[in-house]
Design a protein around this motif. Sequence first.
Motif, PDB file in Angstrom:
ATOM      1  N   CYS A  63      -3.435  65.768  49.615  1.00 27.80           N
ATOM      2  CA  CYS A  63      -2.411  64.972  50.371  1.00 27.80           C
ATOM      3  C   CYS A  63      -1.917  65.817  51.340  1.00 27.80           C
ATOM      4  N   GLN A  64      -1.598  67.307  51.138  1.00 30.75           N
ATOM      5  CA  GLN A  64      -1.166  67.922  52.385  1.00 30.75           C
ATOM      6  C   GLN A  64      -2.240  67.834  53.604  1.00 30.75           C
ATOM      7  N   LEU A  65      -3.556  67.608  53.323  1.00 31.19           N
ATOM      8  CA  LEU A  65      -4.539  67.611  54.473  1.00 31.19           C
ATOM      9  C   LEU A  65      -4.395  66.037  55.092  1.00 31.19           C
ATOM     10  N   ALA A  66      -3.884  64.957  54.349  1.00 30.97           N
ATOM     11  CA  ALA A  66      -4.105  63.975  54.835  1.00 30.97           C
ATOM     12  C   ALA A  66      -2.654  63.734  55.436  1.00 30.97           C
ATOM     13  N   CYS A  67      -1.591  64.345  55.112  1.00 29.80           N
ATOM     14  CA  CYS A  67      -0.518  64.366  55.965  1.00 29.80           C
ATOM     15  C   CYS A  67      -0.485  65.027  57.246  1.00 29.80           C
ATOM     16  N   LEU A  68      -1.243  66.339  57.279  1.00 32.12           N
ATOM     17  CA  LEU A  68      -1.370  67.124  58.418  1.00 32.12           C
ATOM     18  C   LEU A  68      -2.173  66.239  59.561  1.00 32.12           C
ATOM     19  N   GLU A  69      -3.252  65.641  58.917  1.00 30.27           N
ATOM     20  CA  GLU A  69      -4.300  64.888  59.993  1.00 30.27           C
ATOM     21  C   GLU A  69      -3.534  63.757  60.521  1.00 30.27           C
ATOM     22  N   THR A  70      -2.698  63.118  60.044  1.00 32.59           N
ATOM     23  CA  THR A  70      -1.725  62.074  60.527  1.00 32.59           C
ATOM     24  C   THR A  70      -0.664  62.583  61.660  1.00 32.59           C
ATOM     25  N   ILE A  71      -0.205  63.647  61.270  1.00 32.04           N
ATOM     26  CA  ILE A  71       0.586  64.391  62.210  1.00 32.04           C
ATOM     27  C   ILE A  71      -0.059  64.930  63.348  1.00 32.04           C
ATOM     28  N   ARG A  72      -1.549  65.258  63.219  1.00 29.59           N
ATOM     29  CA  ARG A  72      -2.301  65.905  64.347  1.00 29.59           C
ATOM     30  C   ARG A  72      -2.486  64.629  65.009  1.00 29.59           C
ATOM     31  N   ILE A 109      -5.077  82.531  46.985  1.00 25.55           N
ATOM     32  CA  ILE A 109      -6.026  81.966  47.610  1.00 25.55           C
ATOM     33  C   ILE A 109      -5.401  80.672  48.483  1.00 25.55           C
ATOM     34  N   PRO A 110      -5.278  80.972  49.754  1.00 29.35           N
ATOM     35  CA  PRO A 110      -4.817  79.800  50.548  1.00 29.35           C
ATOM     36  C   PRO A 110      -5.759  79.056  51.089  1.00 29.35           C
ATOM     37  N   ASP A 111      -5.342  77.622  50.995  1.00 32.29           N
ATOM     38  CA  ASP A 111      -6.211  76.562  51.376  1.00 32.29           C
ATOM     39  C   ASP A 111      -6.621  76.629  52.919  1.00 32.29           C
ATOM     40  N   LEU A 112      -7.832  77.200  53.256  1.00 33.85           N
ATOM     41  CA  LEU A 112      -8.104  77.415  54.789  1.00 33.85           C
ATOM     42  C   LEU A 112      -8.000  76.164  55.435  1.00 33.85           C
ATOM     43  N   ASP A 113      -8.375  74.860  54.820  1.00 38.54           N
ATOM     44  CA  ASP A 113      -8.520  73.493  55.659  1.00 38.54           C
ATOM     45  C   ASP A 113      -7.098  73.097  56.092  1.00 38.54           C
ATOM     46  N   VAL A 114      -6.097  73.401  55.071  1.00 43.31           N
ATOM     47  CA  VAL A 114      -4.806  73.146  55.304  1.00 43.31           C
ATOM     48  C   VAL A 114      -3.945  73.999  56.411  1.00 43.31           C
TER      49      VAL A 114
END
Length: 618
Positions: A63-72, A109-114
């Motif tokens: 969900c974080q990745l989906a939000c960030l892609e939208t912001i980008r 272990i951070p999520d590198l994609d995020v």
Amino acid sequence: MPSVFGSLISCPYFEPTLSQKQLGLLKQLKARGVGGPAIDTRSRMLLGELVVQFLERDLQPSCQLACLETIRILSRDKKCLEPFATRGAMQTLARHAGIEAGEGLAPEIPDLDVIVEALKCLCNIVFNSPGAQEVGAELRLIVGLTERLKLYNDPLWTHEVRFFDLRLTFLFTALRVDVRSQLAHELRGVSLLSDVLELTLGLRWLDSFEVGRAEDDDDDDDGSLPLPRQETERAMEILKILFNVTFDASRRDVDEEEAALYRHLGAILRYCLMSKADGEDRTEELHSHTINLLGNLPLMCLDVLLAPKVQQGSVEYMGVNMDAVNVLLDFMDRRLDRGHKLKETLTPSLNLLTESARVHRETRKFLRMKVLPPLRDVKNRPEVGSSLRNKLVRLMTHIDTDVKHCAAEFLFVLCKESGEWPSPDVSTSSVSRFVKYTGYGNAAGLLAARGLMAGGRGQGHYSEDEDTDTEEYREAKPNINPITGRVEEKLPNPMEGMTEEQKEYEAMKLVNMFDKLSRWSLSLQHPPVAPKDPDRAVLQNYNSHGPLLTPQTLRYSVSPTEVTIKSRPAGFASLHVVLQARVLPPSRAASLITERSALIWRLSYNIPSISIAQSAQL
């Protein structure tokens, strides 16, 4: 956008966790048809506000990745940046990027994609929004970026994380002067970034100021193997950041510690200059960034370009390794041939070569051998041809004054220029050699700016060069026109067939033209007084003493090829003026007037004794 929005609302944690206000926003978006092909500005701003609020919750990485892609995607539109440029939104993005100052330990272990997606969002927002730039400076995001740069060699971080860390650092240093200063001084950015560049290229030190590739056991590594693509991309970002940070280094005094740091960096830059990337375009881009940064280094630190020992296959001159200088010269030649945006693409390399030649004798002599070899072609104008000299002389009359000045300055330095006007440290031989290679017409602009129209004054600090005139030049020298710089055919005698009265009439016309020129050039300082009799040949100095030359005091003689004008005005026993010039056809009279304007100017100050008796060799 529709696919991203669909993936966002399809997230199982999305709609059930929304507040009443957020649900209201979501209903407005659905009513506006956000999922369709067209989204208006208001809908984009509503969506941005909703996503930022949702991103502040503790969500799953998907969900974080989906939000960030939208912001980008939304942050590409400059009209929709308001929801993202707030302090809260910037803090949220910085937290997901892992660069929030003082945030403590990052997740194990951070999520590198995020992290990568959050960095991309920040890059877009900072680039497009001045407000976001100011907020980012207040949040001290540069501190978080430098802390992660110190962990640059940690295998945890991927190429994308490292690259966008560097890209965001570049944007902050390019757009915010305060951040640039903070990185340079408080965070010791030059030392940090030099180390990061060294790690990126995988270098090892062969000598005090010589580096090679770490995985190459051969000490003769010359950078023949191309750099990997990802390493090249990161290296260019580091070079751009260092350019911003060192922008004023060459214009201020540096202490010994800073000089050692810049020499250390210069040795790495020499390696970049000698290296190749994946493809010619990428190699030229790498060299361009390297040259831009070299131009920022203090002049005293450029000696590292000549530091490596001469090896087999090296370009050697006077016992010095000239590989780096030769690469700079080839780079400049390619940019000259391209001829596009010369101010941005050519002047950095031209200025770097000029300053290197000014402070290093071996560099100057090598460049002079390459650019100004012994002159053999005396039939063509200096600007005609395909040699480096011809290309640079053509630039001396370029429409862009910066390009014109740089080209003239470079050639003048190669002619043993030593010192700047009004310093008396310019030898007469420098001026004569400069005119010899460029022609007086092309050289006049620089000579006038330096006050050297009449030649140099005093002796320079350079050692004397041997006479390099070729046999062809010595034979043709008496017939070379110094204005055009070439041998010209002899013109027919324009006075042939004239009577003595006609010759006297032409002589008086010449004096009248000088009179008009003097009154025009002095009109801004002294109001001209027009003579009552237009036929009088008068040269006035516009002071209380009245005219200097009148028909009563004028004496002239006319020969088939020359006119000599002499005067001893009444009341000025010590003043004696002699003007001798070749008689020219009307089409070339303007050149004579321009050359002799110095006489009128000097007369205007009523100099007690003047003697000008030189021929205009046109």
